[in-house]
Design a protein around this motif. Structure first.
Motif, PDB file in Angstrom:
ATOM      1  N   LYS A   1      13.596   5.332   1.030  1.00  0.00           N
ATOM      2  CA  LYS A   1      12.583   6.314   1.394  1.00  0.00           C
ATOM      3  C   LYS A   1      11.191   5.710   1.261  1.00  0.00           C
ATOM      4  O   LYS A   1      11.007   4.707   0.561  1.00  0.00           O
ATOM      5  N   ILE A   2      10.233   6.338   1.923  1.00  0.00           N
ATOM      6  CA  ILE A   2       8.830   6.084   1.637  1.00  0.00           C
ATOM      7  C   ILE A   2       8.456   7.006   0.482  1.00  0.00           C
ATOM      8  O   ILE A   2       8.822   8.185   0.480  1.00  0.00           O
ATOM      9  N   VAL A   3       7.760   6.491  -0.514  1.00  0.00           N
ATOM     10  CA  VAL A   3       7.462   7.254  -1.733  1.00  0.00           C
ATOM     11  C   VAL A   3       5.957   7.444  -1.884  1.00  0.00           C
ATOM     12  O   VAL A   3       5.191   6.478  -1.780  1.00  0.00           O
ATOM     13  N   ILE A   4       5.538   8.686  -2.124  1.00  0.00           N
ATOM     14  CA  ILE A   4       4.139   8.994  -2.431  1.00  0.00           C
ATOM     15  C   ILE A   4       4.100   9.754  -3.752  1.00  0.00           C
ATOM     16  O   ILE A   4       4.758  10.786  -3.900  1.00  0.00           O
ATOM     17  N   ILE A   5       3.332   9.226  -4.706  1.00  0.00           N
ATOM     18  CA  ILE A   5       3.156   9.854  -6.015  1.00  0.00           C
ATOM     19  C   ILE A   5       1.661  10.106  -6.218  1.00  0.00           C
ATOM     20  O   ILE A   5       0.838   9.199  -6.039  1.00  0.00           O
ATOM     21  N   ILE A   6       1.304  11.339  -6.614  1.00  0.00           N
ATOM     22  CA  ILE A   6      -0.097  11.726  -6.771  1.00  0.00           C
ATOM     23  C   ILE A   6      -0.315  12.364  -8.138  1.00  0.00           C
ATOM     24  O   ILE A   6       0.518  13.146  -8.611  1.00  0.00           O
ATOM     25  N   GLY A   7      -1.447  12.029  -8.769  1.00  0.00           N
ATOM     26  CA  GLY A   7      -1.855  12.660 -10.015  1.00  0.00           C
ATOM     27  C   GLY A   7      -3.322  13.028  -9.967  1.00  0.00           C
ATOM     28  O   GLY A   7      -4.116  12.393  -9.258  1.00  0.00           O
ATOM     29  N   ASP A   8      -3.717  14.063 -10.707  1.00  0.00           N
ATOM     30  CA  ASP A   8      -5.113  14.509 -10.710  1.00  0.00           C
ATOM     31  C   ASP A   8      -6.022  13.505 -11.417  1.00  0.00           C
ATOM     32  O   ASP A   8      -5.716  13.061 -12.526  1.00  0.00           O
TER      33      ASP A   8
ATOM     34  N   ILE B   1       8.409  -0.770   7.278  1.00  0.00           N
ATOM     35  CA  ILE B   1       7.386   0.058   7.901  1.00  0.00           C
ATOM     36  C   ILE B   1       6.037  -0.314   7.319  1.00  0.00           C
ATOM     37  O   ILE B   1       5.931  -0.630   6.125  1.00  0.00           O
ATOM     38  N   ASN B   2       5.023  -0.314   8.143  1.00  0.00           N
ATOM     39  CA  ASN B   2       3.679  -0.666   7.695  1.00  0.00           C
ATOM     40  C   ASN B   2       3.004   0.584   7.137  1.00  0.00           C
ATOM     41  O   ASN B   2       2.519   1.436   7.894  1.00  0.00           O
TER      42      ASN B   2
ATOM     43  N   LEU C   1      -0.851   5.251   6.870  1.00  0.00           N
ATOM     44  CA  LEU C   1      -1.849   5.992   6.102  1.00  0.00           C
ATOM     45  C   LEU C   1      -3.170   6.101   6.854  1.00  0.00           C
ATOM     46  O   LEU C   1      -3.886   7.104   6.734  1.00  0.00           O
ATOM     47  N   THR C   2      -3.485   5.084   7.645  1.00  0.00           N
ATOM     48  CA  THR C   2      -4.725   5.092   8.403  1.00  0.00           C
ATOM     49  C   THR C   2      -4.796   6.290   9.349  1.00  0.00           C
ATOM     50  O   THR C   2      -5.889   6.807   9.636  1.00  0.00           O
TER      51      THR C   2
ATOM     52  N   HIS D   1      -1.768  -2.443   1.707  1.00  0.00           N
ATOM     53  CA  HIS D   1      -1.161  -3.417   2.624  1.00  0.00           C
ATOM     54  C   HIS D   1       0.142  -2.833   3.152  1.00  0.00           C
ATOM     55  O   HIS D   1       0.382  -1.624   3.027  1.00  0.00           O
ATOM     56  N   LYS D   2       0.988  -3.668   3.732  1.00  0.00           N
ATOM     57  CA  LYS D   2       2.137  -3.162   4.490  1.00  0.00           C
ATOM     58  C   LYS D   2       3.094  -2.325   3.656  1.00  0.00           C
ATOM     59  O   LYS D   2       3.613  -1.304   4.130  1.00  0.00           O
TER      60      LYS D   2
END
Length: 199
Positions: A105-112, A128-129, A134-135, A147-148
């Protein structure tokens, strides 16, 4: 590396640098500066950094274990997205990278970062780039880079829900699965070294 007389690239890249980076990841950057600039107290500072380094590894390991279980329960889909307001933002990159290396999977983790802004990180082992992807969503960010196969960004908290919705739709509908799942096969053993020991 306590008893080594000759340091190599692996020692520097995977032991010394993560060690010196740990205070910054735990919001105590001044310790690394003091360690390198104060000869008289450098040993005491090194012990402080070691304690922080161990705590950083403990925290990131515990969070990884929890999120890895959550990711496995999340079912299908190309993206695993998790917004954790209380997460130490110094750990988002480590955790996104580690989970990204453990799944398809592509993983996105966010914190305040504070009450208005959050910091996110993105990682994957898939072909995948991520930076190009994201751009496409740059208007949501205050800043971003990478980067990629790894990226980071700062985003207003109010933009997180719409960003999540749109990037999920993008990966599900506009990215060819046949291309995404051509994984890189660069994960070779290097003298017993494992990346999870350092993240």
């Amino acid at each position: 590396i306590n008893n080594k007389t000759d340091l190599d690239e692996k020692d520097i890249n995977w032991t010394i640098i993560p060690f010196l980076n740990s205070p910054g990841r735990m919001n105590k950057s001044i310790l690394s500066f003091e360690f390198m600039s104060d000869d008289k107290n450098s040993f005491d500072k090194m012990k402080e950094i070691q304690n922080i380094h161990n705590e950083r590894k403990k925290q990131s390991g515990e969070i990884f274990d929890k999120l890895n279980i959550d990711m496995q329960k999340s079912g299908g889909g190309k993206l695993y997205f998790n917004y954790l307001p209380a997460l130490n933002i110094g750990l988002t990159g480590l955790i996104a990278t580690r989970i990204g290396k453990s799944c398809d999977k592509i993983v996105i983790i966010i914190g305040d970062r504070d009450k208005n802004y959050s910091v996110g990180s993105m990682g994957t082992r898939l072909n995948i780039n991520l930076f190009d992807a994201l751009t496409r969503f740059k208007d949501y960010f205050e800043q971003f880079g990478g980067h990629k196969q790894a990226c980071g960004f700062t985003i207003k908290n109010e933009n997180i829900p719409i960003f999540k919705k749109n990037i999920e739709e993008y990966f599900e509908n506009e990215i060819d699965s046949a291309v995404v799942y051509e994984k890189y096969n660069y994960f070779y053993a290097l003298n017993g070294f494992k990346t999870e020991d350092y993240t």
